[in-house]
Design a protein around this motif. Sequence first.
Motif, PDB file in Angstrom:
ATOM      1  N   UNK A   8     -10.643 -35.522  86.613  1.00  0.00           N
ATOM      2  CA  UNK A   8      -9.997 -34.381  85.816  1.00  0.00           C
ATOM      3  C   UNK A   8     -11.148 -33.849  84.710  1.00  0.00           C
ATOM      4  N   UNK A   9     -10.911 -32.523  84.799  1.00  0.00           N
ATOM      5  CA  UNK A   9     -11.951 -31.827  83.851  1.00  0.00           C
ATOM      6  C   UNK A   9     -11.016 -31.118  82.770  1.00  0.00           C
ATOM      7  N   UNK A  10     -10.955 -31.033  81.708  1.00  0.00           N
ATOM      8  CA  UNK A  10     -10.155 -30.495  80.616  1.00  0.00           C
ATOM      9  C   UNK A  10     -10.562 -29.031  80.522  1.00  0.00           C
ATOM     10  N   UNK A  11      -9.965 -28.252  80.688  1.00  0.00           N
ATOM     11  CA  UNK A  11     -10.187 -26.744  80.488  1.00  0.00           C
ATOM     12  C   UNK A  11     -10.678 -26.593  79.264  1.00  0.00           C
ATOM     13  N   UNK A  12     -10.257 -27.269  78.106  1.00  0.00           N
ATOM     14  CA  UNK A  12     -10.987 -26.938  77.038  1.00  0.00           C
ATOM     15  C   UNK A  12     -12.518 -27.352  76.716  1.00  0.00           C
ATOM     16  N   UNK A  13     -12.731 -28.403  77.560  1.00  0.00           N
ATOM     17  CA  UNK A  13     -14.057 -28.798  77.729  1.00  0.00           C
ATOM     18  C   UNK A  13     -15.151 -27.796  78.492  1.00  0.00           C
ATOM     19  N   UNK A  14     -14.250 -26.918  79.646  1.00  0.00           N
ATOM     20  CA  UNK A  14     -14.879 -26.067  80.404  1.00  0.00           C
ATOM     21  C   UNK A  14     -15.310 -24.957  79.522  1.00  0.00           C
ATOM     22  N   UNK A  65      -9.347 -21.694  73.052  1.00  0.00           N
ATOM     23  CA  UNK A  65     -10.491 -20.980  72.055  1.00  0.00           C
ATOM     24  C   UNK A  65     -11.680 -21.535  72.281  1.00  0.00           C
ATOM     25  N   UNK A  66     -12.750 -20.679  72.214  1.00  0.00           N
ATOM     26  CA  UNK A  66     -14.121 -21.024  72.537  1.00  0.00           C
ATOM     27  C   UNK A  66     -14.584 -21.781  71.619  1.00  0.00           C
ATOM     28  N   UNK A  67     -16.016 -22.035  71.488  1.00  0.00           N
ATOM     29  CA  UNK A  67     -16.698 -22.816  70.607  1.00  0.00           C
ATOM     30  C   UNK A  67     -16.553 -22.400  69.082  1.00  0.00           C
ATOM     31  N   UNK A  68     -16.506 -21.089  68.857  1.00  0.00           N
ATOM     32  CA  UNK A  68     -16.381 -20.358  67.744  1.00  0.00           C
ATOM     33  C   UNK A  68     -14.842 -20.315  67.075  1.00  0.00           C
ATOM     34  N   UNK A  69     -14.098 -21.028  67.607  1.00  0.00           N
ATOM     35  CA  UNK A  69     -12.609 -21.314  67.347  1.00  0.00           C
ATOM     36  C   UNK A  69     -11.558 -20.133  67.622  1.00  0.00           C
ATOM     37  N   UNK A  70     -12.317 -19.158  67.968  1.00  0.00           N
ATOM     38  CA  UNK A  70     -11.555 -17.648  68.375  1.00  0.00           C
ATOM     39  C   UNK A  70     -10.844 -17.779  69.655  1.00  0.00           C
ATOM     40  N   UNK A  71      -9.579 -17.365  69.779  1.00  0.00           N
ATOM     41  CA  UNK A  71      -8.771 -17.433  71.222  1.00  0.00           C
ATOM     42  C   UNK A  71      -9.556 -16.694  72.342  1.00  0.00           C
ATOM     43  N   UNK A  72      -9.368 -17.557  73.322  1.00  0.00           N
ATOM     44  CA  UNK A  72     -10.016 -16.991  74.733  1.00  0.00           C
ATOM     45  C   UNK A  72      -8.683 -16.400  75.822  1.00  0.00           C
ATOM     46  N   UNK A  73      -9.010 -15.664  76.309  1.00  0.00           N
ATOM     47  CA  UNK A  73      -7.860 -15.089  77.315  1.00  0.00           C
ATOM     48  C   UNK A  73      -8.223 -15.780  78.604  1.00  0.00           C
ATOM     49  N   UNK A  74      -7.305 -15.880  79.652  1.00  0.00           N
ATOM     50  CA  UNK A  74      -7.516 -16.324  80.827  1.00  0.00           C
ATOM     51  C   UNK A  74      -8.687 -15.651  81.435  1.00  0.00           C
TER      52      UNK A  74
END
Length: 520
Positions: free
Chosen positions: A471-477, A501-510
Amino acid sequence: MTQLYQVRSAGSQGIGDLGDLVTLGEWTAREHDAHFVLVNPMHAAEPVPPMEPSPYLPTSRRFVDPIYIDLRRLPGLDLLPAPVREEVETLADRATRLNAADTIDRDAAWALKGAALRLAYRHLGPRQADEVARLHAREGQALVDFATWCSLAAEHGSLWESQWPEELHTPTSPAVEAHRFAHRGEISFVVWVQWVVRSQLTEAQQRLRDAGMGIGLVADLAVGIHPEGADAWSLGDALARGVDVGAPPDQFNQLGQNWSQPPWRPDRLAELGYAPFRDMLRGVLAGAGGLRIDHVIGLFRLWWVPEGHTPGDGAYVRYDHEALVGILALEAQRAGAVVIGEDLGVVEPWVRDHLVERGILGTSVVWFEWGADGRPLPPEDYRELCLATVTTHDLPPSAGYLALEHVDLRERLGLLTRPVDEERAAEAASVQAVREALAERGLLETADAEAADVVGALHRWLELTPARLRGIALTDLVGDVRAINQPGTDEEYPNWRLPLAGPDRRPLSLEDVVAGPARG
């Protein structure tokens, strides 16, 4: 692997939903040859605010949380009169504005989504009565009791033992029967909503399989329920009172844990022929190709913590594991589903042997797999019958773990039992040992490589294991660093409320995820 509510698209109504599950699953199947999507428990939460954010503390494990309904895919939406459809779409559009928030507001999302569903029900309910009746026939009195509890909660609040009049504390009481008759329209609405969410769940699983997934959706079964929720009300003395389920002190929570959940009574379960346990499994397996059992050792023994005491004062209470595991295997066989047991923590070796003998996979997490020599366990030595992952939802995503986010967080929250310098040194040594092992295997150029390279190497390490599932965590991806949950906390940290969120801690959309650098 993902917490579904985190995964919000442009059209999400404030929270990741079953439509987003389809989008995510089809993308990972076609672009990355994924064969399953493991999500958080989607058990029912309270129908009124404040809604419990933790998917691991549901009001019912037998029924599904309707907050995951996607209003864009509402069955029969095209049959609504134009003015009603426009009003439903307006409410859905208002809910999408919640996606701009830095945290997930379940109360606000459900207020708008629930209002839209009530509008639709007035016109669609009679048209879909036959389909709803089939669900009613299959689930029986349990569905009626759940819908009745939801109706009572809307009137008196969601804490039945502390907020409701005493005459409403028993599902079969005359007062409850009177309420059921007087509010039969509301109860019928709740039943219809369960049909809608089950329909979307079934459709999602079919779409994932059609996209090429061999398993599709893997559901998650929480270890327990809210002590004043729907199941606690309807199951009565099948649950023990005056005690909570928890965990003894360990490396990652040195004070122990109290999960504030009433455990099954082993004696009463046996007297009932294990019917409540069996029916719960059937409900969770409906519409799924697999099932993860949170804290699977709870089928063997649970850590009971007496009310008013700390987790360290608890004790293990044993269950008839032959009966529980046998029923689990039987129901999974009937559903055609794979079963994964989360067998982390303090587990007696014979327990793992027993699970393997019955075809139940275990769980192996890289950060917890160490050899007798004190070094990271070589990938070839991992179990074959397991789900192997780098991380788990009780740890920060891998980029955060490498940066010792978990140590910094526990220090801020006062959860450490030794000086922070000692804790940081010990965790840094573990991380360094993993880095060196990756470099020795040629998966990293050097042990001091950048975090993003280490995360990639960790997943290549998994490819070298014999594990049947990886399994790959989407957060890791996407490079997220924030923990979704810090065990042992409540309001001290926004557990279960952080969007992806991305590495900058800002939310990401699908849409960001699908179009991002991980594509291909």
